[in-house]
Design a protein around this motif. Structure first.
Motif, PDB file in Angstrom:
ATOM      1  N   LEU A 236      31.483  58.740 131.276  1.00 36.79           N
ATOM      2  CA  LEU A 236      31.018  60.094 130.977  1.00 36.79           C
ATOM      3  C   LEU A 236      31.401  61.073 132.094  1.00 36.79           C
ATOM      4  CD1 LEU A 236      29.352  61.056 128.531  1.00 36.79           C
ATOM      5  CD2 LEU A 236      27.312  60.907 129.948  1.00 36.79           C
ATOM      6  N   ALA A 237      31.433  60.558 133.329  1.00 38.13           N
ATOM      7  CA  ALA A 237      31.758  61.414 134.462  1.00 38.13           C
ATOM      8  C   ALA A 237      33.237  61.801 134.463  1.00 38.13           C
ATOM      9  CB  ALA A 237      31.399  60.710 135.765  1.00 38.13           C
TER      10      ALA A 237
ATOM     11  N   THR B 258      28.257  73.426 139.092  1.00 39.34           N
ATOM     12  CA  THR B 258      28.516  72.011 139.344  1.00 39.34           C
ATOM     13  C   THR B 258      30.014  71.753 139.271  1.00 39.34           C
ATOM     14  OG1 THR B 258      28.249  71.533 137.008  1.00 39.34           O
ATOM     15  CG2 THR B 258      26.308  71.277 138.388  1.00 39.34           C
ATOM     16  N   SER B 259      30.435  70.670 139.873  1.00 38.01           N
ATOM     17  CA  SER B 259      31.860  70.340 139.887  1.00 38.01           C
ATOM     18  C   SER B 259      31.998  68.857 140.148  1.00 38.01           C
ATOM     19  CB  SER B 259      32.551  71.139 140.989  1.00 38.01           C
ATOM     20  OG  SER B 259      33.656  70.418 141.476  1.00 38.01           O
ATOM     21  N   LEU B 260      33.094  68.287 139.683  1.00 36.79           N
ATOM     22  CA  LEU B 260      33.320  66.863 139.925  1.00 36.79           C
ATOM     23  C   LEU B 260      33.628  66.580 141.393  1.00 36.79           C
ATOM     24  CD1 LEU B 260      35.299  65.867 136.699  1.00 36.79           C
ATOM     25  CD2 LEU B 260      32.900  65.453 137.214  1.00 36.79           C
TER      26      LEU B 260
ATOM     27  N   ARG C  46      28.832  55.846 138.774  1.00 35.82           N
ATOM     28  CA  ARG C  46      29.060  57.077 138.021  1.00 35.82           C
ATOM     29  C   ARG C  46      29.230  58.260 138.973  1.00 35.82           C
ATOM     30  NH1 ARG C  46      24.342  58.670 134.210  1.00 35.82           N
ATOM     31  NH2 ARG C  46      23.393  59.016 136.227  1.00 35.82           N
TER      32      ARG C  46
ATOM     33  N   LEU D 130      34.916  62.470 131.592  1.00 32.95           N
ATOM     34  CA  LEU D 130      35.225  63.109 130.308  1.00 32.95           C
ATOM     35  C   LEU D 130      36.136  64.316 130.509  1.00 32.95           C
ATOM     36  CD1 LEU D 130      34.164  61.901 127.771  1.00 32.95           C
ATOM     37  CD2 LEU D 130      32.375  63.624 127.687  1.00 32.95           C
ATOM     38  N   ASN D 131      35.871  65.086 131.548  1.00 35.09           N
ATOM     39  CA  ASN D 131      36.663  66.291 131.776  1.00 35.09           C
ATOM     40  C   ASN D 131      37.578  66.173 132.991  1.00 35.09           C
ATOM     41  OD1 ASN D 131      35.489  67.592 129.564  1.00 35.09           O
ATOM     42  ND2 ASN D 131      33.689  68.099 130.799  1.00 35.09           N
TER      43      ASN D 131
END
Lengths: 257, 278
Positions: free
Chosen positions: A102-103, A77-79, A150, A105-106
């Motif tokens: 939350l999406a 998975t990846s943003l 999100r 966060l990283n």
């Protein structure tokens, strides 16, 4: 101009082993999605359309063939790839803005930038004023808008929509279809929608990809060359719907229009 | 006579407000409905003692009980015993619950930890805390530490098991979501798994707080020279029935307070949750 968000699916196949028996769920799927376009996958239950979405988003890495996003093979998975599920899947213990945050966060953004982006996306989906509401305080339609926010907040190149409106009532669904179109134009992100609803597919997409079962495969791609805003009652719309249904094998009786 | 009285009282409000709101006001207004039964029992108790249905040595009157309470408070340092019991229970609860949540999380997150602890825990769990007390007293003496240890053990297991189960019950779709949002393992635990397990943990905390309080009475009765539990057994030996009843009332009142406090905490922690409110 080399725009991001082009998806290239090459000869993708997927099978499960059930009691030693090989069960093909996807066979030889080829699909090219241009950057910024809106594609719908329609087909009867079990045609593998949701499976294909899971492969694209990276929840399942066991398949044959290649899935390339902007020429790079997707892995995990990846943003870069956002998804909206049929159930809104907001975490009930987080407020609306925490859920959307939350999406990020990283994401490699400074904190104040994150806050600003979250606020922007809450406004984008029309939920301003509900930042600190918990999911149980939102209606089904509002929760699904939040889920879309999100999905988009990480600025993905491609947003996958897995029957996002399937659980909503007819009125809310029509309203959210408009919203999705508006958001798609505003964000210029590539969207792939999985749906049962042929009307919805034609109303929203540049291209409708018809899939069928046994094993799951693409049987036809139909371009939707209708001007926006589209009218579901026009002859061209209905004619296209008839073609889609025919390819789905759902249009056996001529009078069933 | 009484019939007309009831009618006279009933008819005016019936004209001014609907039946449902009147009922709600009567029953829910100040939560008075919960006080009806205790007050009734108190009246029954007073009647039974006033009319000499029961000898005072078997059941002293409410007034005699209040007098005994005053005597114990002013001349027998009741507050020292009370504090001793409360201290034991709170220490035992904090240690037991903290360790249980920590190990419950560890076992919930790792099948190996669960397999490692499982057989031992499932055996120890079935030996009641009170059965441990004689041995522990032998090691640690009749002071507070032995009781803290035994009660902590009784707090530990319900909380441990509920924490473990709460984590195992986290819905797979939320784990999938965390995957899609590229959360790290630690973020997954902190943002998804732990909050999802909190309802289950809270139920066990409330339950074991009650167990801990009930157990301190037994533990103090069996060993030691102070505490509410000690007082109650001493009162039995000396046939001080009024003091015995005082202790019982205190135990009940504290238990009630603990339970309501835990319920309030639970409501606050789980304010995101919408449940059936009756």
């Amino acid at each position: 101009m080399n725009q991001r968000g082009s998806l290239d699916i090459r000869n993708v196949g997927k099978h499960y082993e059930v009691d030693g028996q090989r069960l093909d769920v996807l066979d030889d799927v080829d699909l090219k999605v241009e950057p910024g376009s809106f594609i719908s996958l329609v087909g009867p239950s079990g045609c593998g359309k949701s499976t294909l979405l899971r492969l694209i988003v990276g929840l399942d890495d066991e398949y044959s063939g290649e899935i390339l996003l902007d020429g790079r093979r997707v892995s995990g998975t990846s943003l870069d790839r956002g998804i909206v599920f049929q159930d809104h899947r907001l975490l009930p213990w987080l407020t609306l803005e925490e859920n959307i945050g939350l999406a990020l966060l990283n994401a490699e953004l400074p904190e104040d930038e994150k806050r600003r982006t979250v606020a922007e996306h809450i406004a984008l989906v029309g939920l301003k004023g509900f930042e600190t509401a918990y999911p149980h305080q939102l209606s089904g339609g509002m929760a699904q808008r939040a889920a879309i926010a999100r999905g988009l907040v990480g600025r993905p190149e491609i947003l996958l929509l897995d029957e996002p409106l399937g659980a909503l009532d007819a009125l809310t669904r029509v309203r959210l279809q408009e919203e999705i179109l508006r958001i798609w134009r505003a964000e210029k992100v590539t969207m792939i929608l999985v749906t049962h609803d042929v009307d919805e597919a034609i109303y929203l997409s540049d291209r409708v990809v018809v899939m069928n079962t046994g094993p799951g495969r693409i049987v036809r791609e139909l371009d939707v060359d209708l001007p926006q805003p589209r009218d579901r009652a026009t002859h061209a719309f209905v004619d296209l719907k008839r073609q889609v249904l025919e390819h789905m094998g759902e249009y056996v009786h001529a009078e069933a229009a | 006579m009484s019939t007309t009285n009831i009618l006279a009282e009933r008819s005016p409000p019936a004209r001014t407000e609907p039946l449902t709101s009147r009922l709600a006001r009567l029953l829910g207004g100040a939560n008075l409905i919960g006080a009806v039964l205790p007050l009734g029992l108190l009246v029954l108790w007073q009647t039974a003692t006033s009319l000499r249905w029961i000898q005072p040595v078997f059941l002293p009157s409410p007034l005699a009980t209040v007098q005994a309470f005053w005597t114990m408070l002013t001349r027998q340092n009741l507050h020292v015993d009370f504090t001793a019991s409360i201290l034991i229970v709170s220490q035992a609860f904090v240690y037991g619950a903290a360790l249980a949540v920590a190990l419950g999380i560890a076992a919930g997150l790792s099948r190996n930890v669960e397999r490692f602890l499982g057989p031992t825990f499932d055996t120890i769990r079935h030996i009641p805390g009170i059965a441990w007390l004689p041995l522990i007293v032998l090691w640690l003496g009749i002071g507070a530490p032995a009781k803290v240890l035994v009660i902590a053990k009784s707090v530990f297991f319900p909380v441990f098991l509920n924490t473990l189960q709460g984590i195992r019950d986290v819905e797979k779709r939320y784990i999938e979501l965390a995957d899609v949002l590229t959360l790290t393992r630690w973020q997954l635990v902190r943002k998804v798994i732990l909050p999802a397990a909190v309802p289950s943990i809270m139920v066990s905390l409330r339950y074991s707080a009650g167990v801990a309080w009930a157990l301190v009475v037994v533990a103090e009765g069996l060993s030691g020279l102070e505490g509410i539990g000690y007082l109650i057994f001493r009162a039995q030996g000396l046939l001080l029935t009024d003091q015995l009843v005082v202790c019982m009332v205190i135990i009940g009142a504290v238990g009630f307070t603990i339970d309501r406090a835990m319920l309030a905490l639970q409501r606050y922690v789980l304010r995101w949750k919408q449940g059936f409110e009756g």
